[in-house]
Design a protein around this motif. Structure first.
Motif, short mmCIF file in Angstrom:
data_model
loop_
_atom_site.label_atom_id
_atom_site.label_comp_id
_atom_site.label_asym_id
_atom_site.label_seq_id
_atom_site.Cartn_x
_atom_site.Cartn_y
_atom_site.Cartn_z
N ASN A 142 50.51 12.68 55.77
CA ASN A 142 49.13 12.66 55.27
C ASN A 142 48.99 11.79 54.04
OD1 ASN A 142 48.25 14.55 57.25
ND2 ASN A 142 49.32 16.13 56.07
N THR A 144 47.81 10.48 50.36
CA THR A 144 47.51 11.03 49.04
C THR A 144 46.32 10.26 48.46
OG1 THR A 144 48.86 9.48 47.79
CG2 THR A 144 49.98 11.41 48.71
N GLU A 145 45.95 10.61 47.25
CA GLU A 145 44.82 9.94 46.61
C GLU A 145 45.07 8.45 46.38
OE1 GLU A 145 46.28 12.26 42.86
OE2 GLU A 145 44.75 10.86 42.18
N PHE A 146 46.35 8.03 46.43
CA PHE A 146 46.67 6.64 46.15
C PHE A 146 46.54 5.74 47.37
CE2 PHE A 146 49.07 9.10 42.95
CZ PHE A 146 48.38 8.63 41.84
N PRO A 148 44.01 6.44 50.24
CA PRO A 148 43.07 7.15 51.10
C PRO A 148 42.82 6.38 52.40
CG PRO A 148 41.95 6.19 49.19
CD PRO A 148 43.42 6.03 48.95
N GLN A 235 54.04 5.59 42.84
CA GLN A 235 53.05 6.52 43.38
C GLN A 235 53.40 6.90 44.82
OE1 GLN A 235 49.87 3.83 42.81
NE2 GLN A 235 49.27 4.68 40.85
N GLU B 61 52.67 16.28 37.33
CA GLU B 61 52.48 16.52 38.77
C GLU B 61 53.78 16.49 39.57
OE1 GLU B 61 48.13 15.18 40.09
OE2 GLU B 61 49.50 13.52 39.82
#
Lengths: 242, 193
Positions: A142, A144-146, A148, A235, B61
């Motif tokens: 899936n 991540t925010e990095f 989308p 990231q 995080e």
């Protein structure tokens, strides 16, 4: 061995991330199996880390810490998943401290029932998994925010020894960076290979691992300097559990 | 709990349990190092502040992925800082006017005044800075230049060779020899302390 001494010569530059991509890939693969080169890398990474002390040391403005702590607090208040991660023992102690004795007994009975039913389900899951080993395992990755909109899939062979990774819609990186797959087991991350994506953000490649892929519990993809890193530094763009 | 008394690895473990006070203590210990490196690479305080906050938020995080056997906490943090800063530098493609990315301006005994209140930590940092600067200053100028281009600007061997107009093999030798000499000076010296 001659090959080992050649690789050893490349370790200082690998620690500085200044090798060319093909050389870095060779070093990363060699490091998986060579303790001597891993030790050399640790020492040169330490040197690289110490070089940061050579620059004039300046305190950041107090506002940076204030913003950071606000960001942290905001994340914690965002929802149950982001609440402070108490240890299980603290959580249990907190829970029972709030209850009367009658509720404690009732709660323990419920907990006991849940433990029993979980054990029953666990046995069933094991039996089902044993049956499913006759087919290939598929792991969804899936975004991540990095990254989308991106996604990935890992297909693992029936014997768990071979796998193929397919990703799509990942951002195209410049030539100094590559994506790196991490194979995760008990918190340990093993290099699963580096790759780049084509014009449409698509890539596929075989996964090679000395350990059966079926023995890993999770998979993650991060952005790293070209050739890869000995451990994740960039990231995380995709992740999923087996 | 007084988090300022914990060692680095214990602090990271506490951060992995989502203790903001542990992050605060780690920030107090290393924000100067992180900010200074980002500032030197980027040449702009605002961008360096952004990187500093991002680095510590990433640690908040992702503290659980830290592996103590592979690198010290400070090494891990400087590695993340350097990668983030160089990424930002490349995205901008333009560096602030007059910004230098070498070692030349570092005088071995020069240190700006800090507002930080922990004199013991400040002294330890200052000694560490002087050791590293002295070690870098002992290298031949050509090696210093090649190392600065790799460390601060993220250039590869071939990019450094192209920019300096030198043969690729020469640059590889300079980087390797420079790092080996620094390892000898910094890590062996540490063992004798």
């Amino acid at each position: 061995m001659e090959n080992d001494s050649h690789i050893l010569e490349l370790i200082p530059a690998y620690a500085l991330d200044c090798l060319e991509r093909d050389e870095a890939q060779i070093v990363a693969a060699h490091l998986e199996e060579c303790n001597e080169c891993q030790k050399a890398l640790s020492s040169f990474l330490e040197v690289s880390g110490q070089l940061a002390y050579a620059v004039p040391q300046v305190d950041p403005p107090a506002s940076v810490k204030a913003s950071l702590m606000r960001r942290v607090q905001a994340g914690q208040q965002a929802g149950p998943a982001a609440l402070p991660r108490k240890s299980w023992l603290e959580a249990v102690q907190d829970f029972f401290a709030q209850l009367s004795p009658v509720w404690v007994i009732a709660s323990l009975a419920v907990v006991g029932l849940l433990v029993f039913s979980n054990l029953f389900l666990w046995v069933q899951v094991r039996e089902l998994r044993a049956e499913q080993q006759t087919t290939m395992a598929v792991v969804g990755l899936n975004a991540t925010e990095f990254a989308p909109g991106s996604s990935g899939t890992i297909v693992i062979s029936r014997d768990g020894l071979y796998g193929t990774l397919v990703v799509e819609n990942l951002p195209i990186l410049d030539e100094t960076q590559q994506y790196q797959l991490w194979l995760i087991q008990d918190g340990q991350r093993t290099n699963g290979g580096v790759f780049s994506v084509g014009y449409h953000g698509y890539a596929s490649q075989e996964i090679h691992s000395e350990q059966p892929l079926g023995s890993f519990t999770s998979f993650g993809i991060t952005i790293e300097p070209a050739g890869g890193s000995p451990q994740p530094t960039g990231q995380k763009v995709l992740g999923g559990d087996l | 709990m007084d988090y300022s008394k914990l060692d680095d690895v214990s602090l990271i473990r506490e951060i992995a349990l989502a203790r903001p006070d542990a992050l605060s203590a780690l920030y107090d210990r290393y924000s100067r190092l992180v900010f200074s490196l980002a500032l030197h690479i980027l040449g702009e305080a605002e961008a360096a502040e952004e990187v500093t906050q991002d680095v510590f938020f990433r640690i908040w995080e992702k503290a659980e992925i830290y592996q103590a056997e592979q690198a010290r906490v400070s090494t891990w943090m400087t590695s993340i800082t350097r990668n983030r800063s160089i990424d930002l530098l490349r995205k901008r493609k333009v560096r602030p006017e007059g910004h230098s990315l070498g070692w030349e301006e570092f005088q071995p005994d020069w240190e700006p005044v800090s507002e930080r209140s922990d004199p013991e930590a400040l002294t330890a940092d200052a000694i560490q800075s002087q050791r590293v600067r002295a070690a870098v200053a002992s290298l031949p100028v050509e090696q210093q230049r090649a190392l600065a281009m790799a460390f601060f600007e993220g250039y590869s061997h071939s990019e450094i060779a192209e920019r300096l107009g030198e043969p690729l093999g020469t640059i590889k030798t300079r980087i390797r020899s420079g790092m080996q000499k620094l390892r000898s000076l910094l890590l062996e010296e540490q063992i004798h302390i």
